[in-house]
Design an enzyme around this catalytic site. Structure first.
Site, PDB file in Angstrom:
ATOM      1  N   SER A 200       7.072   7.207  12.477  1.00  0.00           N
ATOM      2  CA  SER A 200       6.880   6.008  11.832  1.00  0.00           C
ATOM      3  C   SER A 200       7.748   5.001  13.059  1.00  0.00           C
ATOM      4  O   SER A 200       8.912   5.293  13.464  1.00  0.00           O
ATOM      5  CB  SER A 200       7.405   6.301  10.696  1.00  0.00           C
ATOM      6  OG  SER A 200       8.647   5.331   9.741  1.00  0.00           O
TER       7      SER A 200
ATOM      8  N   ASP B  70       3.964  -1.690  11.000  1.00  0.00           N
ATOM      9  CA  ASP B  70       3.977   0.326  10.385  1.00  0.00           C
ATOM     10  C   ASP B  70       3.369   0.865  11.941  1.00  0.00           C
ATOM     11  O   ASP B  70       2.377   0.233  12.807  1.00  0.00           O
ATOM     12  CB  ASP B  70       2.481   0.618   9.803  1.00  0.00           C
ATOM     13  CG  ASP B  70       2.490   1.674   9.577  1.00  0.00           C
ATOM     14  OD1 ASP B  70       3.026   1.947   7.978  1.00  0.00           O
ATOM     15  OD2 ASP B  70       0.829   2.035  10.098  1.00  0.00           O
TER      16      ASP B  70
ATOM     17  N   ARG C  57      -0.695  12.671  10.347  1.00  0.00           N
ATOM     18  CA  ARG C  57       0.689  13.534  10.361  1.00  0.00           C
ATOM     19  C   ARG C  57       1.111  14.181   8.913  1.00  0.00           C
ATOM     20  O   ARG C  57       0.856  14.716   8.793  1.00  0.00           O
ATOM     21  CB  ARG C  57       1.910  12.481   9.332  1.00  0.00           C
ATOM     22  CG  ARG C  57       1.986  11.067  11.520  1.00  0.00           C
ATOM     23  CD  ARG C  57       3.432  10.034  11.207  1.00  0.00           C
ATOM     24  NE  ARG C  57       2.993   9.730  12.438  1.00  0.00           N
ATOM     25  CZ  ARG C  57       3.153   8.452  12.268  1.00  0.00           C
ATOM     26  NH1 ARG C  57       3.831   7.537  11.011  1.00  0.00           N
ATOM     27  NH2 ARG C  57       3.455   7.545  12.975  1.00  0.00           N
TER      28      ARG C  57
ATOM     29  N   ASP D  53       0.808  -1.586  -0.026  1.00  0.00           N
ATOM     30  CA  ASP D  53      -0.005   0.284  -0.076  1.00  0.00           C
ATOM     31  C   ASP D  53       0.787   1.397  -0.472  1.00  0.00           C
ATOM     32  O   ASP D  53       0.484   2.173  -0.450  1.00  0.00           O
ATOM     33  CB  ASP D  53      -1.138   0.129   1.119  1.00  0.00           C
ATOM     34  CG  ASP D  53       0.133  -0.354   2.553  1.00  0.00           C
ATOM     35  OD1 ASP D  53       0.960  -0.335   2.806  1.00  0.00           O
ATOM     36  OD2 ASP D  53      -0.682  -0.458   3.636  1.00  0.00           O
ATOM     37  N   HIS D  54       1.940   1.237   0.015  1.00  0.00           N
ATOM     38  CA  HIS D  54       3.129   2.522   0.380  1.00  0.00           C
ATOM     39  C   HIS D  54       3.733   2.429  -0.626  1.00  0.00           C
ATOM     40  O   HIS D  54       3.360   3.851  -1.419  1.00  0.00           O
ATOM     41  CB  HIS D  54       3.955   2.077   1.724  1.00  0.00           C
ATOM     42  CG  HIS D  54       3.429   2.951   3.071  1.00  0.00           C
ATOM     43  ND1 HIS D  54       2.597   1.642   3.775  1.00  0.00           N
ATOM     44  CD2 HIS D  54       3.826   3.197   3.490  1.00  0.00           C
ATOM     45  CE1 HIS D  54       2.126   1.751   4.959  1.00  0.00           C
ATOM     46  NE2 HIS D  54       2.974   3.057   4.832  1.00  0.00           N
TER      47      HIS D  54
ATOM     48  N   ARG E  21       9.773   2.454  11.056  1.00  0.00           N
ATOM     49  CA  ARG E  21      10.338   2.827   9.689  1.00  0.00           C
ATOM     50  C   ARG E  21      12.249   1.998  11.017  1.00  0.00           C
ATOM     51  O   ARG E  21      12.572   2.970  11.633  1.00  0.00           O
ATOM     52  CB  ARG E  21      10.900   3.862   8.984  1.00  0.00           C
ATOM     53  CG  ARG E  21      10.883   4.471   9.074  1.00  0.00           C
ATOM     54  CD  ARG E  21      11.222   5.326   8.064  1.00  0.00           C
ATOM     55  NE  ARG E  21       9.708   6.081   8.057  1.00  0.00           N
ATOM     56  CZ  ARG E  21       9.229   7.485   7.565  1.00  0.00           C
ATOM     57  NH1 ARG E  21      10.695   8.514   7.007  1.00  0.00           N
ATOM     58  NH2 ARG E  21       8.363   7.382   7.179  1.00  0.00           N
TER      59      ARG E  21
HETATM   60  C1  MIC Z   1       4.180   6.332   8.509  1.00  0.00           C
HETATM   61  O1  MIC Z   1       2.622   6.636   8.233  1.00  0.00           O
HETATM   62  O2  MIC Z   1       5.053   7.424   8.166  1.00  0.00           O
HETATM   63  C2  MIC Z   1       4.304   5.046   7.400  1.00  0.00           C
HETATM   64  C3  MIC Z   1       4.796   5.513   6.252  1.00  0.00           C
HETATM   65  O3  MIC Z   1       3.019   4.351   7.994  1.00  0.00           O
HETATM   66  C4  MIC Z   1       5.582   4.416   8.223  1.00  0.00           C
HETATM   67  C5  MIC Z   1       5.872   2.833   8.518  1.00  0.00           C
HETATM   68  C6  MIC Z   1       6.737   3.630   7.180  1.00  0.00           C
HETATM   69  O4  MIC Z   1       8.003   3.966   7.490  1.00  0.00           O
HETATM   70  O5  MIC Z   1       7.801   2.140   5.999  1.00  0.00           O
HETATM   71  C7  MIC Z   1       4.720   4.276  10.070  1.00  0.00           C
HETATM   72  O6  MIC Z   1       3.841   4.794  10.780  1.00  0.00           O
HETATM   73  O7  MIC Z   1       5.008   3.444  10.586  1.00  0.00           O
HETATM   74 FE1  SF4 Z   2      -0.008   4.782   5.507  1.00  0.00          FE
HETATM   75 FE2  SF4 Z   2       1.297   5.781   6.781  1.00  0.00          FE
HETATM   76 FE3  SF4 Z   2       0.310   7.143   5.783  1.00  0.00          FE
HETATM   77 FE4  SF4 Z   2      -0.758   5.437   7.370  1.00  0.00          FE
HETATM   78  S1  SF4 Z   2      -0.109   6.892   8.255  1.00  0.00           S
HETATM   79  S2  SF4 Z   2      -1.468   6.044   5.192  1.00  0.00           S
HETATM   80  S3  SF4 Z   2      -0.001   3.949   7.409  1.00  0.00           S
HETATM   81  S4  SF4 Z   2       1.756   6.815   5.254  1.00  0.00           S
END
Ligand code: MIC
Ligand code: SF4
Length: 642
Positions: free
Chosen positions: A533, A119, A379, A64-65, A535
């Site tokens: 995140s 995530d 965010r 999905d990313h 990550r």
């Molecule tokens: C995000 O919202 O920052 C992400 C991208 O979903 C991350 C995961 C990632 O960096 O792959 C998260 O929230 O953990």
């Molecule tokens: Fe995707 Fe992270 Fe954004 Fe949720 S917050 S939509 S998991 S990138």
């Protein structure tokens, strides 16, 4: 003594430790989820463990990313993920099926169970009364292998919702209010359990908006009871048999209580560039915007999109606004297509995106320079939208829709009558994009593209660690600062040597070069270091560049765990003066590391440049000490099983 919901689920899953706040506890994990941007590493690490099949009740791999396929990398990763899922017993949610949290809530969430996801927004499924926790990919890999999750037992904070929401006030406004009161670090070491009479009126998708964005508090997770609303939701998802009630005992106690009077809430907005920079809408009404984005795992449910479509039906968004809509899942997409709401959104000027993270993670739709963007997301960290110096505001879908019409932030009461969307009796059910694992795993070949590189492993920590302070930062540094995402960098998630070039690039573009020249060293930060995140690349990439330790005022939970997992020593300043006294470029040395961190919580750090010494603290459990000293979790596990 009576138990709250958190204690009940923890107790039912406890394999070691005690339910005493702050003490280490280990819980069994029933379900795991991964997404593509963290999943490749998680599965490479799972492979390295040599376990033939996952040992969870259910494991799902989502895509999905990384959906913008501007090169071969993402498509290759998707094929890798699909093949590895088939081989190891994992369900594979194909690209197009939706955002992991939305789909997991719809199709797999189960009250009373535990879920670990790579995530940070995994707590979304707390909306049905499960303990759903975000973690680094390696912790998820361990859980897939049947290992428990170790964590300090969080405190339980009761959020008591009194009264009912008034017109135009949404679930999003509740979590924005919680963020306003508690801030982005107010949830660290805590689980938020929602209760009170106001809970009854909230449907599961509304509850999931709240538990989702609880991640922004730094909380371990958030949870709602499993009640009549939950039963109705699961039944409408054709999964009535997954329902079990979850409620606190009448004499349950809590470590802390926060009261929110729903009838006194008004629509709220988070201003740039932090999700806790929240104010009532009246303070920002009239702010000109150039973009409105509805979607993300926080606000892309059927209820959210129907609300927006209803408000926009027969109207046209303001000529200055670029308006994007992202349905959270194929289920939502097909339902709004079938009932005509999609046509209303298109007719109003909506730019309809595929069901994925999209603009939320900077995969397209960066706003125009110098202009503000309003989003229903979770965010708004600076630069995350893809535009440097961006100005991103966060609000409910209602405020987004009204503001898209007005061309500026407005209270939705200015554009029409309140909209109320009830839970469908039956959601559209078709799991045709979820591929079950292969019954013949031995026949499955894992497909690896040239961008997929092995996970680097660090050796044992030497007896003395030393090096320069490569970077000194302030408070609330996010993982988006440490290792940014976006369309250029995200495709490198499976290739640590390549992605390392971008470590800390948002703070200092010269970081990677300097770290390599100096042969590694330390970073210094303020409070809530590593928020955001899950990550693990934010630990892996610096580790690859030789980072030995991070010395900060306080850590965010997941990033701290990731540092430990990759053998980077997390140290905490005891005295803010010591933080003030350090300069970037100072040479630090820690002698007899193993002896010091085994011997107690204090670690003496010498500042060779300034010819001074200071005492820092570590809060590692004995198990974590062993992991760090071994050079990280993979080494530790290999050593433990040798
Ligand atoms: C995000 O919202 O920052 C992400 C991208 O979903 C991350 C995961 C990632 O960096 O792959 C998260 O929230 O953990
Ligand atoms: Fe995707 Fe992270 Fe954004 Fe949720 S917050 S939509 S998991 S990138």
């Amino acid at each position: 003594m009576g138990m709250n919901i958190v204690q009940k689920i923890f107790e039912a899953h406890r394999v070691a430790g005690e339910l005493v706040p702050g003490k280490e506890v280990a819980i069994r994990i029933d379900q795991t989820l991964t997404q593509d941007a963290t999943g490749t590493m998680a599965y490479l690490q799972f492979e390295a463990m040599g376990i033939p099949r996952v040992r969870t009740k259910l494991s799902v791999s989502y895509v999905d990313h990384n959906m913008l396929q501007t090169g071969f990398e993402n498509a290759d990763d998707h094929r890798f993920l699909q093949s590895i899922a088939a081989k190891y017993g994992i369900y594979f949610s194909r690209p197009g099926n939706g955002i992991c949290h939305q789909v997991h809530l719809e199709r797999f969430s189960a009250p009373g169970q535990t879920l670990l996801g790579s995530d940070s927004h995994t707590p979304t499924c707390g909306g049905v009364g499960m303990i759903a926790i975000g973690a680094g990919g390696l912790d998820v890999a361990v859980a897939m292998g049947g290992g428990p999750l170790y964590l300090p037992m969080p405190k339980v904070l009761l959020v008591r919702l009194n009264g009912r929401l008034g017109p135009w006030v949404a679930a999003k406004d509740i979590i924005l209010e919680v963020l306003r009161r508690l801030t982005v670090k107010g949830g660290v070491g805590k689980i938020l359990e929602y209760g009170g009479e106001g809970v009854q009126d909230l449907t599961v998708p509304e509850r999931a908006t709240i538990t989702n964005m609880g991640a922004e508090l730094g909380a371990t997770t958030s949870i709602f009871p499993s009640d009549e609303q939950t039963r109705r939701y699961l039944a409408a998802q054709g999964r009535g048999s997954s329902w079990v009630p979850m409620a606190p005992d009448p004499d349950a106690t809590y470590d802390e209580v926060l009261e929110i009077d729903l009838d006194r809430l008004e629509p709220m907005v988070a201003r740039p560039s932090s999700p806790d920079n929240v104010c009532p809408i009246s303070e920002v009404e009239g702010t000109k915007i150039s973009q409105v984005c509805v979607g993300s795992c926080t606000n892309s449910s059927f209820r959210d999109l129907m609300t927006v479509a209803t408000m926009l039906k027969g109207k046209t968004v303001h000529p200055d606004i670029s308006f994007t809509v992202t349905p959270g899942s194929k289920q939502v997409y097909t339902m709004i297509a079938a009932n005509g709401a999609l046509a209303d959104l298109i007719a109003a000027g909506g730019r309809i995106l595929e069901s994925a993270c999209g603009p939320c993670i900077g995969m397209g739709q960066a706003p125009a320079s110098g202009t503000a963007s309003l989003r229903s997301f979770n965010r708004n960290f600076e630069g995350r939208s893809g535009a440097p110096n961006d100005k991103v505001y966060l609000s409910s879908p209602e405020v987004c829709a009204a503001s898209a019409l007005a061309g500026e932030i407005v209270h939705p009461k200015r554009v029409g009558q309140p909209v109320s969307i009830s839970l469908p009796e039956q959601f559209a059910l078709d799991d045709n994009l979820i591929v079950p694992p292969s019954p013949y795993p031995e026949q499955v070949e894992i497909v690896r593209g040239p961008n997929i590189k092995p996970v680097p492993i660090r050796g044992e920590i030497p007896s003395t660690i030393e090096g320069e302070v490569l970077l000194k930062m302030g408070d609330n540094i996010t993982t988006d600062h440490i290792l940014p995402a976006g369309s250029k960098i995200l495709p490198l998630r499976s290739n640590i040597p390549a992605i390392s070039e971008y470590a800390f690039s948002r703070v200092d573009p010269e970081f990677a070069k300097r770290a390599k020249e100096k042969g590694g060293g330390f970073v210094v930060g303020g409070s809530n270091y590593g928020q955001g995140s899950s990550r693990e690349h934010a630990a892996l990439a610096p580790m690859y560049l030789g980072l030995r330790g991070a010395i900060v005022t306080s850590f965010a939970r997941i990033h701290r765990a990731n540092l430990i997992n990759f053998g980077i020593l997390p140290l905490i300043f005891v005295d803010r003066q010591d933080y003030n006294a350090i300069s970037q470029g100072d040479h630090l040395r820690i002698e007899r590391v193993a002896e010091q961190i085994r011997g107690g919580q204090q670690v003496v750090v010498s500042n060779v440049t300034k010819e001074t010494e200071f005492v820092a603290r570590h809060d590692l459990t004995p198990r974590e000490v062993d992991i760090v000293l071994a050079g990280g979790m993979l080494n530790y596990t290999i050593k433990a099983t040798a």
